[in-house]
Design a protein around this motif. Structure first.
Motif, PDB file in Angstrom:
ATOM      1  N   LYS A  38       0.716  -1.089   0.153  1.00  0.00           N
ATOM      2  CA  LYS A  38       0.215  -0.409  -0.290  1.00  0.00           C
ATOM      3  C   LYS A  38       1.112   1.534  -0.359  1.00  0.00           C
ATOM      4  O   LYS A  38       0.226   1.752  -0.475  1.00  0.00           O
ATOM      5  CB  LYS A  38      -0.997  -0.141   1.182  1.00  0.00           C
ATOM      6  CG  LYS A  38      -2.328  -1.083   1.002  1.00  0.00           C
ATOM      7  CD  LYS A  38      -2.565  -1.032   2.299  1.00  0.00           C
ATOM      8  CE  LYS A  38      -4.038  -1.804   2.441  1.00  0.00           C
ATOM      9  NZ  LYS A  38      -4.621  -1.870   3.378  1.00  0.00           N
ATOM     10  N   LEU A  39       1.738   0.848   0.981  1.00  0.00           N
ATOM     11  CA  LEU A  39       2.935   2.399   1.312  1.00  0.00           C
ATOM     12  C   LEU A  39       3.548   2.637  -0.056  1.00  0.00           C
ATOM     13  O   LEU A  39       3.606   3.822  -0.587  1.00  0.00           O
ATOM     14  CB  LEU A  39       3.922   2.286   1.775  1.00  0.00           C
ATOM     15  CG  LEU A  39       3.563   2.173   3.292  1.00  0.00           C
ATOM     16  CD1 LEU A  39       4.726   1.892   4.615  1.00  0.00           C
ATOM     17  CD2 LEU A  39       3.354   3.781   3.224  1.00  0.00           C
ATOM     18  N   ASP A  40       3.987   1.948  -0.867  1.00  0.00           N
ATOM     19  CA  ASP A  40       4.713   1.943  -2.554  1.00  0.00           C
ATOM     20  C   ASP A  40       3.779   2.536  -3.440  1.00  0.00           C
ATOM     21  O   ASP A  40       4.061   3.041  -4.070  1.00  0.00           O
ATOM     22  CB  ASP A  40       4.829   0.294  -2.291  1.00  0.00           C
ATOM     23  CG  ASP A  40       6.218  -0.089  -2.334  1.00  0.00           C
ATOM     24  OD1 ASP A  40       7.033   0.652  -1.743  1.00  0.00           O
ATOM     25  OD2 ASP A  40       6.940  -1.771  -2.175  1.00  0.00           O
ATOM     26  N   ALA A  41       2.340   1.925  -3.601  1.00  0.00           N
ATOM     27  CA  ALA A  41       1.241   1.875  -3.879  1.00  0.00           C
ATOM     28  C   ALA A  41       0.912   3.971  -4.213  1.00  0.00           C
ATOM     29  O   ALA A  41       0.968   5.023  -5.190  1.00  0.00           O
ATOM     30  CB  ALA A  41       0.061   1.743  -4.366  1.00  0.00           C
ATOM     31  N   LYS A  42       0.939   4.116  -2.766  1.00  0.00           N
ATOM     32  CA  LYS A  42       0.855   5.451  -2.401  1.00  0.00           C
ATOM     33  C   LYS A  42       2.461   6.500  -3.350  1.00  0.00           C
ATOM     34  O   LYS A  42       2.049   7.393  -3.470  1.00  0.00           O
ATOM     35  CB  LYS A  42       0.649   5.851  -1.267  1.00  0.00           C
ATOM     36  CG  LYS A  42       0.219   6.948  -0.448  1.00  0.00           C
ATOM     37  CD  LYS A  42      -0.938   7.036  -1.017  1.00  0.00           C
ATOM     38  CE  LYS A  42      -1.840   8.650  -0.458  1.00  0.00           C
ATOM     39  NZ  LYS A  42      -2.799   9.304  -1.305  1.00  0.00           N
ATOM     40  N   VAL A  43       3.630   5.580  -2.634  1.00  0.00           N
ATOM     41  CA  VAL A  43       4.801   6.841  -3.137  1.00  0.00           C
ATOM     42  C   VAL A  43       4.510   7.285  -4.981  1.00  0.00           C
ATOM     43  O   VAL A  43       4.525   7.731  -5.240  1.00  0.00           O
ATOM     44  CB  VAL A  43       6.136   6.039  -2.671  1.00  0.00           C
ATOM     45  CG1 VAL A  43       7.057   6.473  -3.527  1.00  0.00           C
ATOM     46  CG2 VAL A  43       6.007   5.911  -1.381  1.00  0.00           C
ATOM     47  N   ALA A  44       4.246   6.051  -5.308  1.00  0.00           N
ATOM     48  CA  ALA A  44       3.894   5.976  -6.968  1.00  0.00           C
ATOM     49  C   ALA A  44       2.907   6.666  -7.267  1.00  0.00           C
ATOM     50  O   ALA A  44       3.433   7.484  -8.133  1.00  0.00           O
ATOM     51  CB  ALA A  44       2.959   4.483  -6.970  1.00  0.00           C
ATOM     52  N   GLU A  45       1.893   6.538  -6.902  1.00  0.00           N
ATOM     53  CA  GLU A  45       1.116   8.142  -7.355  1.00  0.00           C
ATOM     54  C   GLU A  45       1.379   9.358  -6.559  1.00  0.00           C
ATOM     55  O   GLU A  45       1.159  10.517  -7.463  1.00  0.00           O
ATOM     56  CB  GLU A  45      -0.137   7.366  -5.998  1.00  0.00           C
ATOM     57  CG  GLU A  45      -1.525   6.878  -6.287  1.00  0.00           C
ATOM     58  CD  GLU A  45      -2.326   6.336  -5.835  1.00  0.00           C
ATOM     59  OE1 GLU A  45      -2.763   7.309  -4.456  1.00  0.00           O
ATOM     60  OE2 GLU A  45      -2.699   5.791  -5.224  1.00  0.00           O
TER      61      GLU A  45
END
Length: 64
Positions: A38-45
């Motif tokens: 979830k954190l990786d996805a948020k960073v990418a966003e």
């Protein structure tokens, strides 16, 4: 007035009760993997949003 030790023991008991009421336990590695995903996805966003926001400024600087 309650002592620090009494308050600490009471708080530990309350946290234990809260944990027990929250449902069955989960595997720690799986939980951390979910959180990391979830954190990786948020960073990418965030990177995509920042790039989109900065593109017009970058293009304007290239034209100068």
């Amino acid at each position: 007035m309650a002592s620090f030790e009494e308050v600490s023991v009471h708080e530990l008991g309350r946290l234990r009760d809260e944990g027990m009421a929250s449902g069955s336990s989960v595997d720690g590695n799986q939980a951390f993997a979910r959180i990391k995903s979830k954190l990786d996805a948020k960073v990418a966003e965030t990177r995509v949003a920042m790039t989109r926001r900065l593109q017009p400024k970058t293009e304007a600087m290239k034209r100068k």
